[in-house]
Structure formats: structure tokens, C-alpha cells
Design a protein around this motif. Structure first.
Motif, mmCIF file in Angstrom:
data_model
loop_
_atom_site.group_PDB
_atom_site.id
_atom_site.type_symbol
_atom_site.label_atom_id
_atom_site.label_comp_id
_atom_site.label_asym_id
_atom_site.label_seq_id
_atom_site.Cartn_x
_atom_site.Cartn_y
_atom_site.Cartn_z
ATOM 1 N N VAL A 37 0.838 -1.199 0.000
ATOM 2 C CA VAL A 37 0.000 0.000 0.000
ATOM 3 C C VAL A 37 0.872 1.247 0.000
ATOM 4 O O VAL A 37 2.055 1.182 0.338
ATOM 5 N N PRO A 39 0.735 5.826 -1.274
ATOM 6 C CA PRO A 39 0.118 6.814 -2.170
ATOM 7 C C PRO A 39 0.539 6.583 -3.625
ATOM 8 O O PRO A 39 1.497 5.864 -3.897
ATOM 9 N N SER A 40 -0.186 7.238 -4.528
ATOM 10 C CA SER A 40 0.136 7.122 -5.956
ATOM 11 C C SER A 40 1.567 7.602 -6.190
ATOM 12 O O SER A 40 2.001 8.596 -5.609
ATOM 13 N N SER A 42 4.255 5.995 -5.405
ATOM 14 C CA SER A 42 5.209 5.596 -4.355
ATOM 15 C C SER A 42 6.061 4.398 -4.771
ATOM 16 O O SER A 42 6.982 4.021 -4.060
ATOM 17 N N LYS A 44 4.608 1.276 -5.842
ATOM 18 C CA LYS A 44 3.923 -0.006 -5.607
ATOM 19 C C LYS A 44 3.877 -0.867 -6.871
ATOM 20 O O LYS A 44 4.269 -2.041 -6.854
ATOM 21 N N GLN A 90 -5.998 -4.376 -12.578
ATOM 22 C CA GLN A 90 -7.061 -3.431 -12.228
ATOM 23 C C GLN A 90 -8.088 -3.308 -13.358
ATOM 24 O O GLN A 90 -9.284 -3.307 -13.119
ATOM 25 N N GLU A 167 -4.433 -3.720 -7.878
ATOM 26 C CA GLU A 167 -5.708 -3.022 -7.632
ATOM 27 C C GLU A 167 -6.875 -3.852 -8.162
ATOM 28 O O GLU A 167 -7.637 -3.391 -9.028
ATOM 29 N N GLY A 170 -10.145 -2.037 -7.991
ATOM 30 C CA GLY A 170 -10.098 -0.599 -8.253
ATOM 31 C C GLY A 170 -11.172 -0.109 -9.215
ATOM 32 O O GLY A 170 -11.608 1.028 -9.121
ATOM 33 N N THR A 199 -2.866 -2.338 -3.449
ATOM 34 C CA THR A 199 -4.200 -1.752 -3.289
ATOM 35 C C THR A 199 -4.134 -0.418 -2.558
ATOM 36 O O THR A 199 -3.182 -0.118 -1.836
ATOM 37 N N HIS A 200 -5.196 0.355 -2.782
ATOM 38 C CA HIS A 200 -5.390 1.590 -2.017
ATOM 39 C C HIS A 200 -6.397 1.350 -0.906
ATOM 40 O O HIS A 200 -6.633 2.225 -0.083
ATOM 41 N N ASP A 201 -7.028 0.168 -0.982
ATOM 42 C CA ASP A 201 -8.161 -0.096 -0.089
ATOM 43 C C ASP A 201 -7.655 -0.678 1.241
ATOM 44 O O ASP A 201 -7.180 -1.816 1.304
ATOM 45 N N ARG A 213 4.106 -0.859 3.703
ATOM 46 C CA ARG A 213 3.691 0.519 3.377
ATOM 47 C C ARG A 213 4.858 1.217 2.655
ATOM 48 O O ARG A 213 6.001 1.154 3.103
#
Lengths: 226, 869
Positions: A37, A39-40, A42, A44, A90, A167, A170, A199-201, A213
Motif C-alpha cells: 500500500v 500513495p500514488s 510511491s 507499488k 485493475q 488493484e 479498483g 491496493t489503495h483499499d 507501506r
């Protein structure tokens, strides 16, 4: 199952080298699940791509199912992917010109193992994801949730040792996403597959046994969810 | 492999119609190659099947003088059957057509010629009646049609009225179309020739002795023996084998040329396919990336699309072959009149295979260019679409190799078809230069459209102009394909205009347009009077004296020729050895002279002053000398002066019908040969040749065709042996020949233009998939259908106009080069023709564009989005 050692990815840009992933290391055992996980931007998805052998690291190495893939040629990595890896994207990424059944069959047909037995297994998998009546449908004739379920069936078709999900919920609404998550984890448990998902979830991340993270290309926290 | 084939088949599902459309780009090119190749094979077979009929005899001996009695005796001693022919040009007068006259080729025949092949007439019994003798004639069919002559009517040749007993359809060894166009034939029995009074007075009689040899004798061996034995007679020989070889060479040249025209269509189709596949592959990048993610190797994903490319080429090749065979079935009808034999339709499988093979290779090579990008698709594209933008970027050595292979294939094919390195390299270079020129112009247009973008113009115009340079634009593809097609077609039309205008030009400014020749010494005064009485006084008149060169610069001609051959005996005039000799140059360290300049019979004149069609370029013209001058000053035309390697002051000794005469070159003249006036290689001064046996040529100007006909009628009635050439007849002849040849070429060029239209349609259809989202977005944002149509109209109009404009410019250049270097005349440009051609190309572009893109603008956005995604 997956061993990531001091993984770094740098791109050359007009402004100079841009490091999107910096000295990342971790290990994941058989049947474990990991959520990445952050932020955009980063890093991932870059990490996922490197772990799955879709790209080559600038430095460091990835050992996947006992094979060091960092220095492998693209075709050798393709062979490893076909043998050990499943993907869920995604945006589903089904081949638009193939039916649901044919999409699911692609990984085994690539190995030259198609045939009635493979078809029966593909149909069973589609039945398992609730699409037993839609095997002849093309992606355009399926909803987003249905397409993602076909993608999941395809991911499990080659009995992967490790499943990478980018994702996976997503592009799905809440209820459909919930059903999809249940399917992913259900199949993961049934087949003893190692799971890596981006994921962002936070809800989805917490379902995994471990959360990495990310921030600015580096691991800022490595949590076990218990 | 199984996966590759299965995946290729499944993946093509949604695009099969599109792929078929792509394959149509090469169908016409392949069809052209198959049709021409198959026709060539059929012609070859026809030549073999009808070999003896090609000549009508085993051996034909020809000469300006009748072969001597010992030649005949030799042939008879061999057991040969003989037939004789005397032929010359003369005027025919048709009493039933109000005494209309026409230049014809009189053939006086004796014996059973043709011994082989068909002598076809209508009615069929005419040859039998002809051989029975009497004042009967068989006339070329065109003469009967032109002058409405019926069988049973009469025709006057010289002093004799002949009864027409049939129309000539076919005589072995001769092409009826060309014979009928240049000089229609009039066959009469040999024993009636004397009564016409034509032969004795005609200096240009051609004699033929036709031999049918016993089966045991080899015609070539007989020919060689006769050549050796009768060398002094300056005879020419023709055998079936030589005729076959010559015909084969001519037909090879024609079919090679037509194949090249067809190849241009195939080349264009290849470009169309490359462009379409490029777009197709860009749409498949995500699919390829997914396959790579799932474990497909670079080769496997590349092979999936290579199989589709191969299948597309194969489909195009099969369709092209079927169409080509169909077209070929009709081609013999186009050529029928031009061929001296019958051609039957049969499928020539090797030719079909060659055409299909060439098509498949070109198709695959052009498909490979964009396909190679598939190898470079990263699986990362599946998770990051930004990576798709880089596909195909960067230098790929394989792309360079394929590009070089295409160039090599084009050169190889051109050299193979022309069978001459120089011609093949010339053609391929011209094609590549045109292609590069058009591509460069297209690039310049896209650059200019971006650089000087018309910001002040209405939105629809700006949008249309922007389409010229935006990503995935069609500017280069369309300018190259349509431009090249326009260029080929218009060049043909312009060349025809140039040739006809050149002849029309000679008819202007009070210049002579009616030429009389074969005028005897005792007829010239009477002819002058008759001509003046008919309202056309003689403008130019020249006496003609026949002569040969005996010695050049103090060396006997025979010695020079022997030295040039390296001591071998001289070949007979007109024979193959002589021709070969002409192609060679002299030896011995000196500049080689063309043999024909030394051996030919010169028809020279004498004049006190130069005519308006000639001017001195070097030295000084001498118009008069005193009789008995030891070395006579002469003037030589500049072309032959150069060919013979002469200098001012060089001596030439002439043999004037047995009388030697020493001369010295004192001037060189430039001559306008294209004018219908008596012009000469060598002009003597007045005072030395007046007493020599001579005949005359005279030119007059008729007001119009009716006046010309009445003058001819008056002259021919009074002087039947005099022959007339009417400029309008020359015009008609050139136009007739050009029309026949041009039709075949234009028919082939049409394949190129149609290919251009298909490539255009394919490009627009491809663009449909590229641009649909934008059109739908514009619709969603409120653009009316009218605005969307206007945007398309602006784009197609600009593209059509540019293609037409560039094609027109290139055709003007092509016509200029052809006129200057091939025909050596002044090029003519018809603005009307260019405008009509340009408009037609514009119209075709716009109509094809609209037809192919229909449906995008007149549907609700949602409906299209659902269909196309």
C-alpha cells in the motif's frame, strides 16, 4: 516463495536519473499473503512488476519460486511467469477477441497443454467464479465484475504458485468488489497460493497477513496483521 | 505452434473484415502480374504452336533488288517450292468512292505463299480466286470499310482497274493492326503488275523470295549456305527460328514493361498494407502485453501476428490470382489486332505461381516492417499503458534489414522483368525516387500545415488541416499512393498530347502538308502544272539521286568494314550479322563507325540554297560548282556527320549508280526532320548531278482535308505511279498506334490507380478506428453532423488536391523527360487535361473518403462507443 533483495529501479529522464524504487528487500513464504500500500507514485506497481518478472531491476534481485529472475532474459522470465505466476489486473486485461473460456485457456495453451481436460478445468473454474453459463461470452458482453472474475479464473488456470493482483477491485463498485475479494481469498486458501496485491483499499489490505507501506520508493512500514 | 495458429485465428475474429480489406490492397497488383505473366506464357505457347505459320515459309530471302536467277536456281536445286513477292508503296484510287485516293502497300504475289499458316479473307474463297489470276485484288479490310468498297467493286492501281475479290483478314507473319494503320495492303497477282506501270517507275520496291524446303533440310543451314554463296547480292534472310527469336524478344520486352506497371500497383499495395498493419498492431499492443504476462515469449506473440500477416497475403494472392486469370482471359482480345498469330486462353500455372509468389513476398516484407514492433512489446504495458507509447521507437536492426530487403526485392524484380540490368535499375530507381519525392513532399506538407496553421479560419477548417499532421495521419500514405497513380496515368495522357501536338505543329505556318514522291524526271514539269491547277502549287521540290559510299577519307568502305570485323568477310546487308555489326563499333584503335552509315544507299539531292527546314551549323554551304569540278563540296547533316566521325574537309568518294565522284565535306547542317518536307543527309551543289538518273519529291500545302483529297485525286489520276503522303494520314497513323498501345498501358495503369483507391479506402477505414473516439467526443460536446462532415470534407479535399497536384507536377516532369530524351521533341502540356485529371483524383479521394467513413457521424455517440470498444 518470493525473495526480494535490495531491489532498486532507476529510470533515465531528461532531468537526470529518477529512482522510483530504492533498496527494497523482503521475503514471502508459500501460502502467505502480502498487501503493498502507499500513495500514488510511491513505487507499488513498479515493485509488483519487478516481483512478477515483468521488468528487470536496475540493481538487486528477485528470486521467484526458487529461480533468480533479475538477470534472466525476457523470454526466460516469460517461461517462469507461465509456470508459476498468475495475474489479476485493475482493468481486467482480457483479450477482447477471445471468449471467456478461451481467455481462461490461454496460459495452458501457451504451454501446448490445451485439450478436453484443460477445457473441462477451465469450465470448472468459470463455474467456481459464478460464470458457468457465460463461457461463450466475449469480454464486451460481460460487466466489469464479470470480466474481473474471468481474469481471476484465468489467473488460477495454470495452478500458479504465486498470484499478483494490481488493484483488483479498483474498477469495481462496492458490492462487486466485496464478492471479488471473497473469491480471491477463497481460491487462495483452496489452492495454497502465495498472494501479493497492490491496493489503495485499507480494508482489502487488512485481509492480508502482511502489509508493506510504501513512500517515495522505499518501505516505510512492514506490518503483520495477525 | 498449435497455440500460435489457434491464437492467430481467434485473435483475428473481430478484425477479419478489416484484414480482408487490407489484403485487397495487393489483390490488383498480384492480378496484374498474374494476368501479364499468364498472357506471356500463352503468347510463348502460341508462337511455338504456330511457329511455321509465323513466317508462312521455311526461309524468306529479301532484297532491294530482285534475287538473281542463280539464287532461284540454287533454291530449286535444293528441291524448294518458290513464291515471289514485290512490294512498294503506291496510291490506290477508289472509283466507287468518288475517286478517293489512299497510300497503300501494293503486294504483287506469285506462287503458293503462304506455304504454312492461314491466309484468311472474307469471303474465304478469295485466295483461290486470287491464285487463278486476272485483274483481281484483295484489299485490307480497313480500306473496304473506309471507302465503303464492296466485293466486286473496283480499285485502280497505276493504270489498271482491279476487281476487289475479298478483304484481307490475316496473312502469316504480319500483324494486321499495324499493317492496316501504317499502310493498308493491296494484294495483286504478280503477272498483272507490269500492266499497272507502277513497278518500273518505283524505286523503293522490296523483293521477297519465299521458300518451302524439303523436310530433310535445315532452313538455318540453307540460309548460311546462301549467305556465303550470294554475298555480293546484299540479300537479307529470315527463318522461322529467327522470327520466333525476334518475336519472343519483342513480347518479352512488352510483357516485362507491363509487369513493371503491375508491380507499381503491388508496391503501392504493399505500402498500404504496411500502413494498415502499423495501425492494427498499435491496437493490439495491450493484447500482446497480456499474452507476455501470461508467459508468451517474444517470438510466440510475434508469430501470432506474422501468421495473420501471412494469411492476409495468401488471401490477397489467391484473390489476385483468380482476378488475374479472369483479366487474362480478356487480354488477348486487347492484343488481338497487334499480334501476327492467334492466342488462345489457357491458365499458365507457373505464371500464376510466380505472380502469387511475388505478391506474397512483397506482402510479407511490407507486413514485417510494422510487425517487428510486436517483439518489443513489454509485458509492463498490461499494468502501465504509458509504456505502449514507446513500442516501435528506437532503432531496430531488423527493421533496417527488412527495409533493405524490400529495396533489393524491388530492384531484383525490375531487373528480372526487364532482363536488362540498366533498364531494371533505371525503373526501380525511378520508382524509388518518385516514392521518396512524394514521401518528402508529404512530410513537407505536414510540416507546413503545422508551421503555418491557419488560426484565423473557422473551427472545421482548422480541424481538417490539423488532421494532416496529427499523430497517425494519412498524409504520407495517401500522397504516395494517389500521387504515384495520378503521375503514371497523366504521364501517358500527356505523352500522347505531346506526340500529336508535335505533328500538328508541323502543319502550321503555311508549311507543306502533302508530300509527293516517286516522281520521274519526265513527270516533274507536268506534276508542277497539275498541282498548281488543283490550287496547290509546289512549295518545295527536290531531285533525288541514289548513291553509295565507295571510300571514306581515302579508304575503301570494304576495307574499313573488314578491319572493323577483324578481317572476317563482310556480312550481307540486312542480315542478322549485319545488324550485330551495326551494334558493334569499329576496331583497330580508331573510333568505330556504325556499319549502316557505310553500307546504306543514300538518297541525296542537289540545291543552290538551303531550305527553311535546315541551317548550317559549321563550315560554309556551297550552292553551285562548275561542271567537271574534281572534288565536289558537299553538306552533311550533323547527326550522321557525328556518327561517321567526320571533320570538315574530309573526303568521301561516292558510287553514283556506277559513276565515281570525289567530294569534300565543307559544311554541316542541322535539319528539322519532323517537318514534312524533303530533307537529306547529304546535299550536293548544283552543277554536277543534273545528268544523273534521278526521281523527284515535291511538297505542297493543301487548305484542308477536302482540298488535300482533291489535289491527290488530280495528281494520281494524271500520274498513277506518283505516291502521296498526307500529313493528316500521318497524324491518324500515330494516333492509331498510340491509342492501341496506350490503351493496354492505361489498362495496366488503372490497376495502380484502383490500388490507390483501395489503399485510400483502407486508410480511411483504419482511421475510422483511430478517430472514432474523437468524433464521438465532439458529438458528445455538441458538434453537429454537418460540422463533422465539413471537417472530413476539408481533410479529404486537401489530401485529394495535394495528391492530384503532386501527381500532375510529376507527370509534367515525366512527360518532359520522355519528350526530351526518348522522343527528342518539344514537350506539350495540356492544362485542360491536367485540370480534368486533378479534379478526378480530388473527386475520387473525397467520395472514397466519405463512403469508407460513413456511419461515424450519423449515429448516436453511445451506439458507436458500444460497437467499437
Amino acid at each position: 516463495m518470493l525473495k526480494v533483495q535490495r531491489l532498486t529501479k532507476t529510470y533515465a529522464t531528461a532531468a537526470g536519473p529518477l529512482t522510483v524504487l530504492n533498496e527494497v528487500s523482503f521475503e514471502l513464504g508459500r501460502g502467505a499473503s502480502l498487501a503493498i500500500v502507499g500513495p500514488s507514485g510511491s513505487g507499488k506497481t513498479t515493485l509488483l512488476g519487478l516481483c512478477a518478472g515483468l521488468d528487470r531491476p536496475s540493481t538487486g534481485d528477485v528470486v521467484l519460486a526458487g529461480e533468480s529472475i533479475g538477470e534472466m532474459s525476457e523470454d526466460a522470465r516469460a517461461r517462469v511467469r507461465n509456470a508459476h505466476v498468475g495475474f489479476v489486473f485493475q482493468n481486467f486485461q482480457l483479450v477482447p477477441t477471445l471468449t471467456a473460456l478461451e481467455n481462461v485457456l490461454v496460459p495452458v495453451e501457451l504451454r501446448g497443454e490445451g485439450g478436453p481436460a484443460a477445457e473441462a478445468e477451465a469450465e470448472a473454474l468459470l463455474g467456481r467464479v459464478g460464470l458457468g453459463e457465460r463461457t461463450d461470452h466475449y469480454p464486451i458482453q460481460l460487466s466489469g465484475g464479470e470480466q474481473q472474475r474471468v481474469a481471476l479464473a484465468r489467473a488460477f488456470m495454470n495452478r500458479p504458485k504465486i498470484l499478483f493482483c494490481d488493484e483488483p477491485t479498483g474498477n469495481l463498485d462496492g458490492a462487486t468488489a466485496q464478492a471479488m475479494v471473497e473469491l480471491i481469498f477463497g481460491l487462495n486458501h483452496e489452492r495454497g497460493t502465495t498472494l501479493v496485491l497492490v491496493t489503495h483499499d485499507p480494508e482489502l489490505a487488512r485481509k492480508c497477513g502482511r502489509i508493506l507501506r510504501f513512500k517515495s520508493g522505499a518501505v516505510v512500514a512492514d506490518e503483520l496483521t495477525g | 505452434m498449435k497455440f500460435i495458429l489457434r491464437m492467430a485465428w481467434r485473435d483475428s475474429r473481430a478484425s477479419r473484415r478489416r484484414l480482408l480489406l487490407f489484403s485487397l490492397s495487393v489483390v490488383l497488383g498480384i492480378a496484374a502480374l498474374v494476368a501479364i505473366g499468364s498472357l506471356g506464357a500463352n503468347l510463348e505457347r502460341a508462337i511455338d504452336d504456330q511457329a511455321r505459320g509465323l513466317l508462312g515459309a521455311d526461309l524468306i530471302v529479301t532484297g532491294r533488288n530482285a534475287p538473281g536467277p542463280e539464287v532461284e536456281a540454287h533454291a530449286l536445286a535444293l528441291g524448294a517450292q518458290l513464291a515471289k513477292e514485290k512490294s512498294f508503296s503506291s496510291m490506290a484510287l477508289f472509283p466507287t468512292a468518288q475517286n478517293a485516293t489512299r497510300l497503300v502497300n501494293v503486294r504483287a504475289l506469285e506462287g503458293g505463299f503462304p506455304f504454312f499458316g492461314d491466309f484468311v479473307t472474307v469471303p474465304a474463297d478469295a485466295p483461290a480466286k486470287f491464285r487463278a489470276g486476272g485483274d483481281v485484288a484483295i484489299l485490307e479490310e480497313t480500306l473496304l470499310r473506309q471507302y465503303r468498297v464492296q466485293v466486286g467493286d473496283t480499285v485502280k492501281l497505276g493504270e489498271t482497274r482491279f476487281t476487289v475479290i475479298g478483304s484481307l483478314q490475316k496473312l502469316p507473319g504480319e500483324s494486321s493492326a499495324l499493317a492496316a494503320t501504317v499502310a493498308p495492303r493491296a494484294l495483286i497477282p504478280m503477272d498483272r503488275l507490269e500492266a499497272t506501270g507502277l513497278a518500273e517507275r518505283n524505286v523503293l520496291v522490296r523483293h521477297r523470295l519465299m521458300l518451302k524446303l524439303p523436310e530433310t533440310l535445315d532452313p538455318l543451314a540453307v540460309e548460311n549456305e546462301m549467305r556465303r554463296k550470294f554475298r555480293a547480292e546484299r540479300l537479307g534472310f529470315d527463318t522461322v527460328a529467327e522470327r520466333k527469336r525476334d518475336l519472343g524478344r519483342v513480347l518479352d520486352n512488352i510483357s516485362g514493361f507491363l509487369s513493371l506497371v503491375g508491380f507499381v500497383a503491388l508496391f503501392l499495395g504493399g505500402i498500404g498494407i504496411a500502413s494498415a498493419i502499423h495501425v492494427y498492431i498499435r491496437q493490439k499492443i495491450t493484447t500482446v502485453a497480456v499474452l507476455r504476462c501470461l508467459g508468451a515469449s517474444a517470438w510466440q506473440s510475434f508469430a501470432v501476428y506474422l501468421v495473420q500477416g501471412f494469411a492476409l497475403g495468401l488471401f490477397g494472392a489467391v484473390c489476385g490470382a483468380v482476378l488475374g486469370v479472369g483479366v487474362q482471359a480478356g487480354l488477348p482480345n486487347l492484343f488481338k489486332d497487334m499480334l501476327p498469330f492467334d492466342v488462345e486462353f489457357a491458365i499458365a500455372w507457373p505464371a500464376v505461381a510466380r505472380g502469387m509468389g511475388a505478391g506474397l513476398v512483397i506482402c510479407l516484407l511490407f507486413t514485417l516492417l510494422p510487425l517487428l514492433a510486436v517483439r518489443k512489446v513489454s509485458p509492463l504495458v498490461a499494468i502501465r499503458s504509458a509504456f505502449a507509447e514507446n513500442v516501435g521507437a528506437g532503432r531496430d536492426p531488423w527493421r533496417i534489414a527488412v527495409g533493405l530487403f524490400i529495396v533489393a526485392a524491388v530492384y531484383g524484380f525490375a531487373i528480372w522483368q526487364t532482363t536488362r540490368l540498366r533498364d531494371g535499375v533505371g525503373f526501380a530507381s525511378a520508382l524509388l525516387v518518385s516514392f521518396l519525392l512524394l514521401a518528402a513532399l508529404a512530410k513537407a506538407v505536414t510540416w507546413a500545415a503545422r508551421r503555418w496553421f491557419p488560426k484565423q479560419l473557422p473551427y472545421v477548417v482548422r480541424q481538417g488541416v490539423a488532421n494532416l499532421y496529427r499523430p497517425n495521419n494519412r498524409t504520407v500514405l495517401l500522397l504516395v499512393s494517389l500521387g504515384l497513380g495520378t503521375f503514371l496515368m497523366l504521364t501517358l495522357f500527356l505523352t500522347r498530347t505531346t506526340l500529336l501536338r508535335e505533328i500538328e505543329f508541323t502543319n502550321g505556318g503555311g508549311r507543306p502538308n502533302l508530300l509527293f514522291f516517286d516522281i520521274q524526271d519526265d513527270q516533274i514539269d507536268g506534276l508542277k502544272a497539275a498541282s498548281a491547277a488543283a490550287g496547290a502549287p509546289i512549295i518545295v521540290h527536290a531531285p533525288i539521286i541514289t548513291m553509295r559510299i565507295a571510300a571514306l577519307k581515302g579508304r575503301k568502305v570494304d576495307d574499313i568494314l573488314r578491319d572493323q570485323r577483324g578481317g572476317a568477310p563482310a556480312p550481307a546487308q540486312g542480315g542478322p550479322d549485319a545488324e550485330a555489326e551495326d551494334r558493334k563499333g569499329p576496331g583497330g584503335g580508331q573510333a568505330r563507325l556504325p556499319g549502316w552509315t557505310l553500307r546504306r544507299e543514300y538518297r541525296s539531292t542537289y540545291r543552290g540554297k538551303l531550305e527553311s527546314s535546315e541551317r548550317v551549323v559549321r563550315g560554309e554551304f556551297v550552292g553551285q560548282v562548275a561542271a567537271g569540278e574534281a572534288v565536289v563540296p558537299i553538306s552533311v547533316e550533323e547527326g550522321i556527320f557525328r556518327d561517321m566521325g567526320l571533320q570538315l574537309g574530309d573526303e568521301i568518294e561516292w558510287d553514283i549508280q556506277g559513276v565515281p565522284m570525289r567530294t569534300k565535306v565543307t559544311s554541316v547542317r542541322a535539319v528539322e526532320w519532323r517537318r514534312l518536307e524533303p530533307n537529306f543527309f547529304v546535299v550536293f551543289p548544283e552543277g554536277v548531278l543534273e545528268g544523273a538518273p534521278k526521281f523527284h519529291v515535291a511538297a505542297v500545302r493543301a487548305r484542308d482535308s477536302e482540298h488535300s483529297a482533291s489535289v491527290q485525286r488530280a495528281i494520281v489520276e494524271a500520274f498513277p505511279s506518283v505516291t502521296a503522303i498526307d500529313l493528316s494520314l500521318v497524324l491518324q497513323t500515330v494516333d492509331g498506334i498510340f491509342t492501341k498501345v496506350a490503351f493496354v498501358i492505361q489498362f495496366m495503369a488503372l490497376f495502380t490507380v484502383l490500388t490507390g483507391v483501395i489503399v485510400l479506402a483502407g486508410a480511411v477505414m483504419t482511421g475510422r478506428f483511430q478517430r472514432i473516439r474523437e468524433t464521438v467526443l465532439l458529438r458528445t460536446l455538441g458538434a453537429t453532423q454537418r460540422q463533422l462532415v465539413q471537417i472530413q470534407l476539408v481533410e479529404y479535399l486537401i489530401l485529394g488536391f495535394l495528391a492530384a497536384f503532386v501527381g500532375c507536377l510529376l507527370s509534367v516532369g515525366g512527360n518532359y523527360l520522355l519528350a526530351k530524351y526518348v522522343f527528342r521533341i518539344t514537350p506539350s502540356v495540356s492544362i485542360l487535361l491536367l485540370a480534368a485529371g486533378g479534379l478526378a483524383v480530388c473527386a475520387v479521394t473525397v467520395v472514397t473518403g466519405f463512403l469508407s467513413g460513413r456511419g461515424i457521424t450519423n449515429h448516436p455517440p453511445l451506439e458507436i462507443l458500444r460497437q467499437e470498444t
